[in-house]
Design an enzyme around this catalytic site. Sequence first.
Site, short mmCIF file in Angstrom:
data_model
loop_
_atom_site.label_atom_id
_atom_site.label_comp_id
_atom_site.label_asym_id
_atom_site.label_seq_id
_atom_site.Cartn_x
_atom_site.Cartn_y
_atom_site.Cartn_z
N ASP A 1 -2.95 6.68 11.33
CA ASP A 1 -3.74 7.86 10.95
C ASP A 1 -4.68 8.29 12.06
O ASP A 1 -4.93 7.55 13.01
CB ASP A 1 -4.54 7.56 9.68
CG ASP A 1 -3.74 7.86 8.43
OD1 ASP A 1 -2.71 8.53 8.56
OD2 ASP A 1 -4.15 7.43 7.35
N GLU B 1 -4.67 18.15 0.32
CA GLU B 1 -4.46 19.53 -0.08
C GLU B 1 -3.93 19.60 -1.50
O GLU B 1 -4.31 20.47 -2.28
CB GLU B 1 -3.48 20.21 0.89
CG GLU B 1 -3.38 21.69 0.67
CD GLU B 1 -2.84 22.42 1.88
OE1 GLU B 1 -1.66 22.23 2.20
OE2 GLU B 1 -3.61 23.17 2.51
N ASN C 1 6.67 0.71 9.09
CA ASN C 1 5.94 0.76 10.35
C ASN C 1 5.01 -0.44 10.53
O ASN C 1 4.42 -0.62 11.59
CB ASN C 1 5.13 2.07 10.47
CG ASN C 1 4.18 2.26 9.31
OD1 ASN C 1 4.29 1.59 8.28
ND2 ASN C 1 3.24 3.16 9.46
N LYS D 1 0.91 -1.94 17.29
CA LYS D 1 0.33 -2.84 16.29
C LYS D 1 0.71 -4.28 16.60
O LYS D 1 -0.13 -5.18 16.59
CB LYS D 1 0.82 -2.46 14.89
CG LYS D 1 0.28 -1.15 14.35
CD LYS D 1 0.79 -0.91 12.93
CE LYS D 1 0.24 0.37 12.34
NZ LYS D 1 0.63 0.57 10.94
N THR E 1 -3.16 3.14 5.09
CA THR E 1 -2.53 3.89 4.01
C THR E 1 -1.67 2.99 3.14
O THR E 1 -0.75 2.35 3.63
CB THR E 1 -1.68 5.04 4.58
OG1 THR E 1 -2.47 5.81 5.46
CG2 THR E 1 -1.13 5.91 3.47
N ASP F 1 -3.05 -2.60 7.74
CA ASP F 1 -2.74 -1.18 7.74
C ASP F 1 -3.76 -0.49 6.83
O ASP F 1 -4.47 -1.15 6.07
CB ASP F 1 -1.31 -0.99 7.23
CG ASP F 1 -0.90 0.47 7.20
OD1 ASP F 1 -1.25 1.20 8.14
OD2 ASP F 1 -0.24 0.89 6.23
N ASP G 1 2.26 -2.27 4.13
CA ASP G 1 3.15 -1.92 3.01
C ASP G 1 4.34 -1.08 3.42
O ASP G 1 5.18 -0.76 2.59
CB ASP G 1 2.35 -1.15 1.95
CG ASP G 1 1.98 0.24 2.42
OD1 ASP G 1 1.60 0.38 3.61
OD2 ASP G 1 2.06 1.19 1.64
N PHE H 1 -3.26 24.86 9.80
CA PHE H 1 -4.10 23.80 10.35
C PHE H 1 -3.41 23.14 11.55
O PHE H 1 -2.20 23.01 11.59
CB PHE H 1 -4.34 22.75 9.27
CG PHE H 1 -5.06 21.53 9.76
CD1 PHE H 1 -6.44 21.45 9.70
CD2 PHE H 1 -4.36 20.46 10.28
CE1 PHE H 1 -7.09 20.33 10.15
CE2 PHE H 1 -5.01 19.33 10.73
CZ PHE H 1 -6.38 19.27 10.67
#
Length: 1251
Positions: free
Chosen positions: A729, A550, A891, A868, A448, A446, A888, A591
Amino acid sequence: MSRGRADSLGSQGPDDEVMPYSDDETDDELEPSSEGEEPPGAPVPEGEAKTSDFNWRVKANDRGYCKLPEFQKKVFLCLKKSKYAGNAIKTYKYNVLTFIPLNLFEQFKRAANLYFLALLILQIIPEITTLPWYTTLVPLVLVLAITAIKDLVDDLARHRMDKEINNRKTEVLLDGRFQESKWRNIEVGDVVRLKKNDFIPADILLLSTSNPNSLCYVETAELDGETNLKFKFGLKVTDERLQEESQLARFDAMIVCEEPNNRLDKFTGTMCWRKDSFPLDLDNMLLRGCKVRNTEEVHGLVIFAGADTKIMRNGGKTRFKRTKIDELMNYMVYTIFVVLFLVAAGLAIGHSFWYEEVGRKAWYLKDGGDKTASYRGFLSFWGYIIVLNTMVPISLYVSVEVIRLGQSKFINWDLQMYYAEKDTPAKARTTTLNEQLGQIEYIFTDKTGTLTQNVMAFKKCTIAGRTYGNPTTAEGVSLTRGKLVDFSWNKYADRKFQYLDHALVATIRSKKDKDALEFFKLLSLCHTVMVEQKEDAPDELVYQAASPDEGALVTAARNFGFVFLSRTQDTMTISEMGEEATYEMLALLDFNSDRKRMSIILRFPDGRIRLYCKGADTVIYERLHPNSRHRDSSQTALDIFANETLRTLCLCYKDISNEEFNAWSQKHKAAAISMSNREAALDQVYEQIESNLMLIGATAIEDKLQDGVPKAIAKLAKADIKIWVLTGDKKETAENIGYSCELLTDDMQIYYGEDVNEKLSLRQANRRNQPPALGRKKKSVHEPFFSEPGKNALIITGGWLNEILYEKKKKRRRFRLRLRGKKPSPTSPTDTTQPIDDWEKETRQVDFVNMACECEAVICCRVTPKQKANVVSLVKKYKKAVTLSIGDGANDVNMIKTADIGVGISGQEGMQAVMSSDYAFAQFRYLERLLLVHGRWSYIRMCKFLRFFFYKNFAFTLVHFWYSFFNGYSAQVAYEDWFITLYNVCYSSLPVLLVGLLDQDVNDKLSLKFPKIYLPGQQGALFNYKTFFISLFHGIFTSLIIFFIPYGAFLQTMGQDGEAPSDYQSFAVVMASSLIMIVSLQISLDTSYWTFVNCFAVLGSIAIYFGIMFDIHSAGIHVIFPSQFTFTGAASNALRQPYLWLTIILTVGVSLLPVICIQFLYKTIWPSMGDKVQRNRKKYEMEMEEEEKKRKPSAFQRGQRSRRSAYAFSHSRGYADLIASGRSFRRRPTAARGGPQDSIREVPQREAENI
């Protein structure tokens, strides 16, 4: 080379930005409403609610409703139970009553254990047995007991874990009031109350919260590893009517929704209450495993509990994992069975012939029985099965388990895999897969939270053509080593923020550079961040951002003096270098993945109207004013930032006149209320105002990798381990991280989904055009997909993955055709987008796997948890490779369970991946040590152990075979009974066990320095059928020596005292003594790493043998047990003869000399990579010490390729809708609590304050 992004919105391919729906979604789940769905929240007349498609019904505050007969399902025969699961989680296997029978049942499923049980039964039969029953019973009981104790310890740990989770406390509404209850007692239909920082115990429907408009912030680290907050909200009707305890007690709504499934991104249902129906979606649901944040109190209704919750459904099927060596070992045991039966059958036939020719005629052999030669041969067959039973090693499995347990403890105790920052050691959560760590070929990771920390840091920026961020003094003088900027002058500064460029701070504090001031003013205003002030410390601000990117930018502006303080629905307040200013927010252009930018239109305190915009450079540069300055200098800075793998973002502004804004505002309102294609209409209006922009500069953010990730990936790649990144992502984010961690390099040719689809379609079309005889050959020669030299990489999205693999193709189109009463047309042979049959679909999958495996790196992005797992399954299925998955979040659980080895990253908030993993540690970099050190050592040790174990048993057992030629094939044993019983238990087990636990050919530092020595494990070179048969023939050779040299010595001899020592018992003692010495010295020759323990084990085993033998052969024990101990005085009588010691020495020497010669030749003439490293170990260790002394931090080398970083692409959709709706703001007490206004512009100065 530079590649443009594929057009993801065209009709030729799937949308790269969209996460494909799960494989669990069936055609029936695609409701007719999918063509034009109504927004959630508005009431629907009850008669029009389409509830016929949903079978899951929940009645609020009514536990008995779920137990009605109509909701019962058959479990077994007449037994029924409710289809609604309880909330208790069960992962354990045994309880007090089932442990002994169930554990014995599982153990006797092993062929060897079952064989020895049958053998024990045979030994009870007097006519067959040739060995006492205890020779089998003692080892069998020992093996069963040790395995049972190990299973019991493992299961008790699972019991404790389940108990800890099930006994967590929460408040449940019972008998009209909230009462504290354990999680295990929660049932579907219960109303629960949660407090701030509570874990959510089940999948619950959000009813109301202490926040305005029932807004609730949740942290989903347990699900996806992300720590940025998500927001959920309750329906308006429940928010208004269900705040008090008494109101909640009277709540009696009926919830009709979809059946439990594993879709984390979807929920559809309807709430029927007070003659109205209200649509429900995922925004109204709080999922089990999430944590309540920034919300003091939450009320919810339990919809799914326990095993029905989405997090548990997403866990995938629990698979029983076995190593390749385990499977090979089982096949070898079966081979030994076959050899055993063939040898026993041959010797039984020999006995029949011998009895017919010799035994029948010898008067002294008559036993008084009237049995035929054939019957005697039949009895002899079973006798030899008993005598030769040690060919199947009963202690093999328990020895393997002991070794694995020890190796697991070494992993747990490794301080170099201990993460001190979070006090997290490495943990081997299983003891059965250690040696498989030394055979890994593919790693699926993964992104993230696994490769990255999910922490963004503001590193550099360019303002008006000048670049800041490198270490400098306040005067702008560059430094080789900078010191951190002191932000103590700013009372709002974030203490964790670090920056090295003192010149930028000096510029801003001087207030002379207007561009720099405007730059940070833009960052403090152009965003959708929510702010919270702590009551006990008003100067401490907590920002909640839709994405960590952000949040990093607003935090940077805060530290440089432009502090975002608060916002209302229509205003924003900031502190500009200590002076507060409030700006009226006229419009917020949020956005999205198509716009790749966001803008805000503000009215300044002096009346001016200005648009601030930030976005990806590719879209900003297209919209700049022709006279905009700093284009080229900013472009150069962007190239530098991108090559440093920083995520870039351009900042610009535009002054707007009142007339221009008023005209645009009318168009904006018209687009906002458009009933069809509203988003497209709004985008078109946004385009009109976002033009002729003036560039200020650009930011550069670092998506912080975990420490040591690039180095670990490089080392693993040198070990020929291929790494695939599987992430949810966006494509550009994943690609950017690929460059950051050096998985992707500038010299790689990158292929995207459309390129892959084109190549595969071309291969498929060529196959279709071939004659059937040629096109459908199962085993055809694989033609490479990439004929050009050089490295290749593949980046593919979930949508393209489904397209390429023919998964869920045209599902919505088929459903709509079915609704209209039409049948989908059959696939045309010329249509390459559809498979003709299952064979072609499978071939397409094989082609994709072959193509991906030709690449140096593969990145799959925007993939679902199911996808996955499917990618991992494809590689396992078609490459027969050993795979490892690391992640981690929840998912990643399916992927972790599917791979041969699953690794969880621990130490984060989310522990779901760790709970499902086989190994857990805190940082990705520890994977390098886990595989290249522990994995490799475990593999080498296990292979060496198995080779020697089989060898020593063959050498021991086959002596009986040679002895048979001299005893009329009568199934007589060559050794004493107690020697047979204790051989594997006491005499020969310890040295080989210690080799399996402690041996290492090279130390850990050299293992990491030379990753190539990992390759033999991937190739399975150290233990296979070849090595098995070498052990077999080595054992045959040793048994020949052990039998025939003493036989020759005993044939015509005379003792010193004139007595003939040529008796059977002395012969057995000499053979046994020779065997023990040979196997002890043989393991010494195979030991690479000598310690005091190994030396003690080898010498101690020999000493234990002689000690026990003299005791067993003593007269004292014979007096006590005359029938069990019959070798009285045999050892002392035999071993006092010098020439028998000479015989033993000769036997040992002849047996070991060929082995020494062969090992010398192999290590001299054909040394392996490990042998070479071992030979030059001292030299390499000295070199490494010198390198440690000379090591300096290497300067960054800029790449040659100009790439765009991907901040704007990776940005999540912000909180603009939430801000515009006013849901997140608490009205002042003077305002009555009422329904929402029709338009946010009707009350432009609505008084509100941030939460």
